[in-house]
Design a protein around this motif. Structure first.
Motif, short mmCIF file in Angstrom:
data_model
loop_
_atom_site.label_atom_id
_atom_site.label_comp_id
_atom_site.label_asym_id
_atom_site.label_seq_id
_atom_site.Cartn_x
_atom_site.Cartn_y
_atom_site.Cartn_z
N ASN A 172 -3.23 -38.87 84.31
CA ASN A 172 -3.89 -38.99 83.01
C ASN A 172 -5.26 -38.32 83.11
O ASN A 172 -6.08 -38.71 83.95
CB ASN A 172 -4.05 -40.46 82.63
CG ASN A 172 -4.50 -40.65 81.20
OD1 ASN A 172 -3.81 -40.21 80.28
ND2 ASN A 172 -5.64 -41.29 80.99
N ASP A 197 -7.67 -44.62 77.30
CA ASP A 197 -6.28 -44.72 76.89
C ASP A 197 -5.53 -43.51 77.43
O ASP A 197 -6.12 -42.63 78.08
CB ASP A 197 -6.16 -44.78 75.36
CG ASP A 197 -4.95 -45.59 74.91
OD1 ASP A 197 -3.94 -45.60 75.64
OD2 ASP A 197 -5.02 -46.21 73.84
N VAL A 224 -3.75 -39.94 77.19
CA VAL A 224 -4.00 -38.75 76.39
C VAL A 224 -2.71 -38.25 75.74
O VAL A 224 -1.60 -38.65 76.12
CB VAL A 224 -4.61 -37.62 77.26
CG1 VAL A 224 -5.94 -38.04 77.83
CG2 VAL A 224 -3.65 -37.22 78.39
N ARG A 225 -2.89 -37.40 74.77
CA ARG A 225 -1.76 -36.76 74.09
C ARG A 225 -0.89 -36.04 75.13
O ARG A 225 -1.39 -35.32 75.99
CB ARG A 225 -2.31 -35.76 73.07
CG ARG A 225 -1.27 -34.98 72.29
CD ARG A 225 -1.97 -34.18 71.18
NE ARG A 225 -3.00 -33.32 71.73
CZ ARG A 225 -2.80 -32.05 72.14
NH1 ARG A 225 -1.60 -31.52 72.07
NH2 ARG A 225 -3.79 -31.34 72.62
N GLY A 226 0.40 -36.25 75.06
CA GLY A 226 1.32 -35.61 75.99
C GLY A 226 1.73 -36.47 77.16
O GLY A 226 2.57 -36.09 77.97
N TYR A 227 1.12 -37.66 77.28
CA TYR A 227 1.51 -38.55 78.37
C TYR A 227 2.80 -39.26 77.97
O TYR A 227 2.86 -39.87 76.90
CB TYR A 227 0.41 -39.59 78.64
CG TYR A 227 0.52 -40.18 80.03
CD1 TYR A 227 -0.30 -39.75 81.06
CD2 TYR A 227 1.45 -41.17 80.31
CE1 TYR A 227 -0.21 -40.28 82.33
CE2 TYR A 227 1.57 -41.72 81.58
CZ TYR A 227 0.74 -41.27 82.58
OH TYR A 227 0.85 -41.80 83.85
N PHE A 257 5.56 -41.66 76.97
CA PHE A 257 5.53 -43.07 76.60
C PHE A 257 6.36 -43.92 77.57
O PHE A 257 6.06 -45.09 77.80
CB PHE A 257 6.02 -43.25 75.16
CG PHE A 257 5.02 -42.83 74.13
CD1 PHE A 257 4.10 -43.74 73.62
CD2 PHE A 257 4.97 -41.53 73.67
CE1 PHE A 257 3.16 -43.37 72.68
CE2 PHE A 257 4.03 -41.14 72.73
CZ PHE A 257 3.12 -42.05 72.23
N ARG A 273 4.14 -45.27 80.47
CA ARG A 273 2.85 -45.88 80.19
C ARG A 273 2.71 -47.31 80.68
O ARG A 273 1.61 -47.87 80.64
CB ARG A 273 2.53 -45.78 78.69
CG ARG A 273 2.33 -44.34 78.26
CD ARG A 273 1.76 -44.22 76.86
NE ARG A 273 1.62 -42.81 76.49
CZ ARG A 273 0.96 -42.38 75.41
NH1 ARG A 273 0.40 -43.26 74.59
NH2 ARG A 273 0.88 -41.09 75.15
#
Length: 393
Positions: free
Chosen positions: A140, A151, A153-156, A158, A161
């Motif tokens: 991340n 939090d 980031v975009r592209g991580y 789901f 997570r």
């Protein structure tokens, strides 16, 4: 004064689930600075050196004190796996603890301050690191996504997570850097400072001129405090430092062996790094995470680089083969416990690194003895590890 002092005490986290392990050869006056943070926890002190020497421990701490005589009495012949005249003796404290978590700190480490001047509760930050997941399988770019104000980031993905269990929290240091002897010799005045926060990422020319001094061939660089925690990616090793370290003993404790170092051994100052290589390989295999970064402590004393060079000399050469050995390791799927993983590692160390030097054959035997002693001491019907010379009543 007592009333004012007691009002400063923070509410302890995991008070009954964590031991603080301290290796020492000297009086533990440094505990006075840590009193607001440590006094409510149980300490395991491992005294190195002359067991007949009495070390002074400030009043008011709940502790057990073990010296070499205690180690020999408790472990018998298996005491040969515990190093002498080296901070690696601390791992005996890991073995006799009955708690879920361990925090270990050196006796020349003091309470640090963050860039705002606030004292850092290192123990609390380590606990937060251990109680939140890690992200070893996908990095991340905002570092620890479970930290305050952070939090994913975009592209991580789901699906990733939830993260992984955190087995190890590796803290850092201000003031005296944790350098090997050659680096100490060429950078004798380098210090890690708290003057910058994580928003100050770059230096301009004027700042470089102000903070980088040229003295002969020696650069003196003031490094900066970085407000960040990150997970070390799977498949990546790191040089673990034992002076400010916490871990989940129930998860990874049997692998946290600091090896055979110091008295009678051809190598020193590689104890924590050896443990770190072993631990990281096993954590990768088991799917657990290792965090590094916050918290900082203040490292007060620079050790003698010439003495350090004598201790590190063999290790400087051996690490060039030992590290690729660990990087290339794949543990069998049949290894489903840390003990099984560690015994497999011991076998491979003997087979592969034993060709480099007979010391590694001896080290591999020590690894096996360590696991045997751990099992003996931690089985339901294991021997009791009483410390008659050390309990503070």
């Amino acid at each position: 004064m007592a009333q004012l002092y007691s009002s400063m005490k923070p509410t302890p986290m995991l008070k009954d689930e964590l031991d603080i392990v301290i290796p020492t050869i000297r009086n533990l006056d440094f505990l006075e600075m840590w009193r607001p943070f440590f006094e409510q926890y149980h300490l395991i002190i491992v005294q190195d050196g002359d067991p007949s020497r009495t070390i002074n421990i400030p009043k008011g701490f709940d502790y057990e004190l073990y010296n070499r005589n205690d180690i020999n009495r408790i472990l018998g012949p298996k005491s040969s796996c515990i190093s002498f005249k080296d901070s690696a003796c601390r791992c005996f404290g890991y073995m006799v603890s009955k708690k879920k978590y361990i925090y270990t700190i050196d006796d020349d480490c003091f309470v640090a301050k963050d860039p705002s001047g606030k004292e850092i509760n290192a123990l609390e930050q380590h606990i937060k690191n251990l109680l939140t997941p890690s992200t070893p399988h996908f990095f991340n770019t905002l570092y620890d996504p479970y930290g305050d104000g952070a939090d994913f980031v975009r592209g991580y993905p789901f699906s990733m997570r939830e993260g992984a269990i955190t087995a190890v929290s590796h803290g850092l240091w201000l003031n005296i850097p944790d350098y090997d002897a050659p680096t100490q010799l060429v950078k004798p005045l380098e210090r890690n400072s708290r003057k910058f926060d994580n928003a100050h990422l770059f230096l301009n020319d004027e700042e470089i001129n102000a903070y980088v001094l040229l003295i002969g061939l020696v650069f003196v660089v003031i490094c900066r405090y970085v407000d960040a925690v990150m997970t070390i990616p799977k498949g990546t090793l790191f040089p673990m430092c034992g002076m400010n370290l916490a871990f989940d003993r129930e998860l990874i404790g049997p692998a946290m062996y600091f090896g055979l170092m110091g008295d009678g051994q051809p190598i020193g100052r590689y104890d924590d790094m050896w443990a770190g290589w072993c631990v990281k390989v096993i954590c990768d295999h088991m799917g657990w995470g290792v965090k590094t970064g916050l918290p900082y402590i203040w490292h007060s004393k620079a050790s003698n680089p010439f003495v350090n060079l004598r201790k590190e000399y063999n290790g400087i050469f051996w690490q060039e083969e030992a590290i690729p050995f660990f990087q290339s390791l794949t543990l069998p799927k049949e290894c489903t416990s840390v003990q099984q993983c560690y015994m497999e590692l011991a076998k491979l160390v003997k087979e592969k690194l034993g060709k480099m030097d007979p010391y590694f054959i001896k080290l591999a035997d020590g690894m096996v003895t360590w696991i045997e002693a751990w099992e003996e001491l931690n089985s339901p019907d294991g021997i009791e590890a009483k410390a008659p010379n050390g309990k503070d009543e």
